[in-house]
Design a protein around this motif. Structure first.
Motif, PDB file in Angstrom:
ATOM      1  N   GLY A  60       0.808  -1.234   0.000  1.00 45.64           N
ATOM      2  CA  GLY A  60       0.000   0.000   0.000  1.00 45.64           C
ATOM      3  C   GLY A  60       0.830   1.267   0.000  1.00 45.64           C
ATOM      4  N   GLY A  61       2.152   1.120  -0.137  1.00 50.06           N
ATOM      5  CA  GLY A  61       3.012   2.306  -0.146  1.00 50.06           C
ATOM      6  C   GLY A  61       3.139   2.902  -1.533  1.00 50.06           C
ATOM      7  N   GLY A  62       3.912   3.997  -1.613  1.00 51.20           N
ATOM      8  CA  GLY A  62       4.072   4.685  -2.889  1.00 51.20           C
ATOM      9  C   GLY A  62       5.296   4.237  -3.662  1.00 51.20           C
ATOM     10  N   GLY A  63       6.163   3.415  -3.016  1.00 46.45           N
ATOM     11  CA  GLY A  63       7.363   2.929  -3.688  1.00 46.45           C
ATOM     12  C   GLY A  63       8.329   4.045  -4.077  1.00 46.45           C
ATOM     13  N   GLN A  64       8.238   5.185  -3.380  1.00 53.45           N
ATOM     14  CA  GLN A  64       9.119   6.323  -3.689  1.00 53.45           C
ATOM     15  C   GLN A  64      10.363   6.275  -2.805  1.00 53.45           C
ATOM     16  N   GLY A  65      11.277   7.195  -3.062  1.00 59.84           N
ATOM     17  CA  GLY A  65      12.480   7.281  -2.244  1.00 59.84           C
ATOM     18  C   GLY A  65      12.235   8.080  -0.973  1.00 59.84           C
ATOM     19  N   ILE A  66      13.296   8.208  -0.170  1.00 62.10           N
ATOM     20  CA  ILE A  66      13.201   8.927   1.109  1.00 62.10           C
ATOM     21  C   ILE A  66      12.863  10.411   0.892  1.00 62.10           C
ATOM     22  N   TRP A  67      13.237  10.950  -0.290  1.00 58.68           N
ATOM     23  CA  TRP A  67      13.018  12.386  -0.526  1.00 58.68           C
ATOM     24  C   TRP A  67      11.539  12.738  -0.494  1.00 58.68           C
ATOM     25  N   SER A  68      10.688  11.818  -0.951  1.00 58.93           N
ATOM     26  CA  SER A  68       9.257  12.143  -0.959  1.00 58.93           C
ATOM     27  C   SER A  68       8.739  12.267   0.484  1.00 58.93           C
ATOM     28  N   LEU A  69       9.209  11.367   1.364  1.00 58.34           N
ATOM     29  CA  LEU A  69       8.783  11.479   2.769  1.00 58.34           C
ATOM     30  C   LEU A  69       9.372  12.750   3.395  1.00 58.34           C
ATOM     31  N   ALA A  70      10.590  13.087   2.986  1.00 55.74           N
ATOM     32  CA  ALA A  70      11.232  14.305   3.494  1.00 55.74           C
ATOM     33  C   ALA A  70      10.415  15.542   3.097  1.00 55.74           C
ATOM     34  N   ILE A  71       9.905  15.543   1.883  1.00 61.02           N
ATOM     35  CA  ILE A  71       9.082  16.678   1.426  1.00 61.02           C
ATOM     36  C   ILE A  71       7.825  16.794   2.290  1.00 61.02           C
ATOM     37  N   VAL A  72       7.202  15.633   2.544  1.00 62.88           N
ATOM     38  CA  VAL A  72       5.977  15.629   3.364  1.00 62.88           C
ATOM     39  C   VAL A  72       6.281  16.244   4.735  1.00 62.88           C
ATOM     40  N   SER A  73       7.365  15.776   5.349  1.00 67.06           N
ATOM     41  CA  SER A  73       7.705  16.239   6.688  1.00 67.06           C
ATOM     42  C   SER A  73       8.053  17.725   6.693  1.00 67.06           C
ATOM     43  N   GLU A  74       8.844  18.172   5.714  1.00 68.34           N
ATOM     44  CA  GLU A  74       9.254  19.581   5.714  1.00 68.34           C
ATOM     45  C   GLU A  74       8.060  20.501   5.490  1.00 68.34           C
ATOM     46  N   GLU A  75       7.169  20.112   4.586  1.00 71.88           N
ATOM     47  CA  GLU A  75       6.007  20.972   4.325  1.00 71.88           C
ATOM     48  C   GLU A  75       5.107  21.075   5.561  1.00 71.88           C
ATOM     49  N   LEU A  76       4.962  19.977   6.277  1.00 71.73           N
ATOM     50  CA  LEU A  76       4.142  20.013   7.493  1.00 71.73           C
ATOM     51  C   LEU A  76       4.771  20.941   8.537  1.00 71.73           C
ATOM     52  N   ALA A  77       6.085  20.788   8.732  1.00 72.37           N
ATOM     53  CA  ALA A  77       6.763  21.637   9.726  1.00 72.37           C
ATOM     54  C   ALA A  77       6.697  23.108   9.299  1.00 72.37           C
ATOM     55  N   ALA A  78       6.838  23.361   7.995  1.00 67.15           N
ATOM     56  CA  ALA A  78       6.798  24.746   7.510  1.00 67.15           C
ATOM     57  C   ALA A  78       5.414  25.368   7.729  1.00 67.15           C
ATOM     58  N   ALA A  79       4.392  24.522   7.844  1.00 67.27           N
ATOM     59  CA  ALA A  79       3.034  25.027   8.109  1.00 67.27           C
ATOM     60  C   ALA A  79       2.736  25.066   9.611  1.00 67.27           C
ATOM     61  N   GLY A  80       3.750  24.785  10.427  1.00 72.20           N
ATOM     62  CA  GLY A  80       3.553  24.835  11.880  1.00 72.20           C
ATOM     63  C   GLY A  80       3.096  23.513  12.466  1.00 72.20           C
ATOM     64  N   CYS A  81       3.252  22.411  11.707  1.00 71.11           N
ATOM     65  CA  CYS A  81       2.868  21.079  12.203  1.00 71.11           C
ATOM     66  C   CYS A  81       4.066  20.115  12.128  1.00 71.11           C
ATOM     67  N   PRO A  82       5.097  20.351  12.940  1.00 71.33           N
ATOM     68  CA  PRO A  82       6.259  19.453  12.893  1.00 71.33           C
ATOM     69  C   PRO A  82       5.908  18.092  13.498  1.00 71.33           C
ATOM     70  N   MET A  83       6.129  17.024  12.737  1.00 74.52           N
ATOM     71  CA  MET A  83       5.599  15.716  13.154  1.00 74.52           C
ATOM     72  C   MET A  83       6.705  14.716  13.480  1.00 74.52           C
ATOM     73  N   PHE A  84       6.941  14.480  14.780  1.00 75.42           N
ATOM     74  CA  PHE A  84       7.883  13.430  15.187  1.00 75.42           C
ATOM     75  C   PHE A  84       7.530  12.052  14.619  1.00 75.42           C
ATOM     76  N   PRO A  85       6.217  11.675  14.576  1.00 78.56           N
ATOM     77  CA  PRO A  85       5.904  10.309  14.127  1.00 78.56           C
ATOM     78  C   PRO A  85       6.354  10.028  12.694  1.00 78.56           C
ATOM     79  N   LEU A  86       6.550  11.093  11.900  1.00 79.45           N
ATOM     80  CA  LEU A  86       7.070  10.848  10.552  1.00 79.45           C
ATOM     81  C   LEU A  86       8.500  10.324  10.636  1.00 79.45           C
ATOM     82  N   ILE A  87       9.215  10.728  11.674  1.00 77.23           N
ATOM     83  CA  ILE A  87      10.586  10.219  11.827  1.00 77.23           C
ATOM     84  C   ILE A  87      10.542   8.799  12.382  1.00 77.23           C
ATOM     85  N   TYR A  88       9.911   8.648  13.577  1.00 78.01           N
ATOM     86  CA  TYR A  88      10.046   7.331  14.205  1.00 78.01           C
ATOM     87  C   TYR A  88       9.169   6.255  13.566  1.00 78.01           C
ATOM     88  N   SER A  89       7.953   6.599  13.171  1.00 77.16           N
ATOM     89  CA  SER A  89       7.064   5.554  12.648  1.00 77.16           C
ATOM     90  C   SER A  89       7.196   5.410  11.131  1.00 77.16           C
TER      91      SER A  89
END
Ligand SMILES: Cc1cc2nc3c(=O)[nH]c(=O)nc-3n(C[C@H](O)[C@H](O)[C@H](O)COP(=O)(O)OP(=O)(O)OC[C@H]3O[C@@H](n4cnc5c(N)ncnc54)[C@H](O)[C@@H]3O)c2cc1C
Length: 385
Positions: A60-89
């Motif tokens: 059920g994943g996207g089969g993308q590289g780590i950069w796509s998850l990095a984009i998700v995390s950075e955009e969330l943090a830039a909007a004021g929603c920094p998400m630890f679970p994106l790192i650990y989970s």
């Protein structure tokens, strides 16, 4: 390595930014103050396929590289929603399971992790063994078809909203080196003998940090991940995604703060002109922006090397983490300074992100441990510890 973002990358950034904007810093801080998980946001991220971006498509994943998850995390943090679970989970545990989990473990967890229906915490840090994982004293002993775990972990994020905890424990000692032989286990947070207590910190994140006490916690042997005693190699493999994702918290918060600062200084007037007119106000912001973009370049390089399976990914991921940590704290600090007294006024939202930006120089890996890595592995200097 592309320097121009691809169409897909731009689209991903815009879509995540739009979704994050629907929630925003106010929602995130409300949840943080109530110590509630951001369930609605997490579910939407899962529904849109963002959480599993880095997971294989058959689960059920996207089969993308780590950069796509990095984009998700950075955009969330830039909007004021920094998400630890994106790192650990989404980065560490998902990757460990995808690479080393048994078929049953993968079938059980990966589709749920990708869909945002489950989160798994990651527990390695101990009160007496933080930076030094070889020194862990939480022990797992095999008895029949079970392992029995005893020991303590500290600062573990998101325990109360986790469906499982990936625990790193000592299963033996290397007789030659005296270092711990480590193994990884999936542990039920509600298992008898496992207690958790809240560790108050100044870091604003809804997950919070927890101390774990293992008192004879029984785990079925099929909850071991990979091979017994070979866990350290698995943990080290997970460090590059952890560093790249950790860096995104810094750069995302940096962007959040810098955006606020730029709009504030264009607007604020104290001598009849906007304060942005004064170089003493504009230059620190310009300097912070240069540092931020340099860190972004190194993150892109680290992600490209990691996705290509290059042995140089470790060096780049360490450097990216360091550069992002510095850029993060400098951007937030500059943003606070140009706000004057409003920089510490709660309503301007900069104090909300200060301690998290500061923490990213300490964890998931500290600036000093990165400098140790570069001294030893890049410069060939003697190991200092
Ligand atoms: C908000 C938050 C969330 C966290 N989430 C998690 C989590 O989910 N899971 C988890 O397992 N852990 C988690 N941690 C723990 C975090 O990863 C550790 O705090 C971090 O790795 C540093 O370890 P330590 O605190 O034990 O510091 P120590 O190892 O005690 O180090 C203290 C200082 O000494 C420096 N130092 C130590 N050894 C050396 C050396 N050889 N050379 C140079 N300098 C050295 C360090 O860099 C650091 O600055 C979290 C911590 C916080 C505060």
């Amino acid at each position: 390595m592309r320097l121009q973002p691809s169409f897909d990358e731009r689209l991903l950034r815009e879509s995540v930014a739009r979704l994050a904007g629907e929630f925003g810093a106010e929602y995130f801080m409300e949840k943080t103050r109530a110590r509630e998980p951001v369930t609605e946001l997490w579910k939407k991220l899962g529904d849109n396929g963002y959480l599993g971006a880095f997971l294989p498509t058959e689960y059920g994943g996207g089969g993308q590289g780590i950069w796509s998850l990095a984009i998700v995390s950075e955009e969330l943090a830039a909007a004021g929603c920094p998400m630890f679970p994106l790192i650990y989970s989404a980065a560490i545990v998902s990757n460990v399971l995808a690479r080393h989990g048994s078929q049953e473990q993968k079938d059980t967890w990966l589709p749920k992790l990708a869909a945002g229906e489950a989160k798994i915490a990651f527990a390695i840090t101990e009160p007496d063994a933080g930076s030094n994982s070889h020194n862990l004293s939480t022990v797992a002993r095999r008895t029949g078809d079970k392992y029995v775990i005893n020991g303590r972990k500290t600062f573990i994020s998101g325990v109360d909203s986790a469906d499982a905890i990936l625990v790193v424990a000592r299963t033996g000692t290397d007789e030659k080196t005296g270092k711990g032989l480590l193994s990884l286990f999936l542990v039920d947070p509600d298992a008898p003998g496992l207690e958790h207590t809240y560790v108050p910190t100044a870091v604003n994140a809804p997950e919070g940090q927890w101390m774990l006490f293992f008192d004879g916690v029984e785990v079925d042997a099929d909850q071991l991940i990979g091979t017994q005693d070979k866990g350290l190699r698995i943990v080290f493999e997970g460090l590059n995604p952890e560093r790249i994702l950790g860096a995104t918290l810094s750069t995302g918060l940096a962007r959040y703060a810098l955006n606020k600062a730029v709009s504030y200084v264009k607007d604020r007037q104290v001598w009849g002109v906007p304060i942005a007119t004064h170089q003493a106000v504009a230059h620190p912001l310009a300097k912070a922006k240069i540092e931020l973009d340099l860190a972004g370049l190194m993150m892109r390089k680290a992600a490209a090397l990691y996705d290509a399976g290059s042995p140089e990914a470790g060096e780049a991921a360490n450097m990216a983490k360091y550069a992002a940590g510095e850029a993060g704290i400098h951007c937030v600090d500059a943003a606070i300074q140009v706000h004057g007294g409003n920089g510490v006024a709660l309503e301007y939202g900069l104090t909300d992100v200060w301690w998290l930006a500061r923490f990213t120089k300490i964890g998931p890996v500290s600036a000093e441990m990165v400098l140790n890595y570069v001294s030893e592995h890049t410069l060939g200097l003697p190991k200092s510890y």
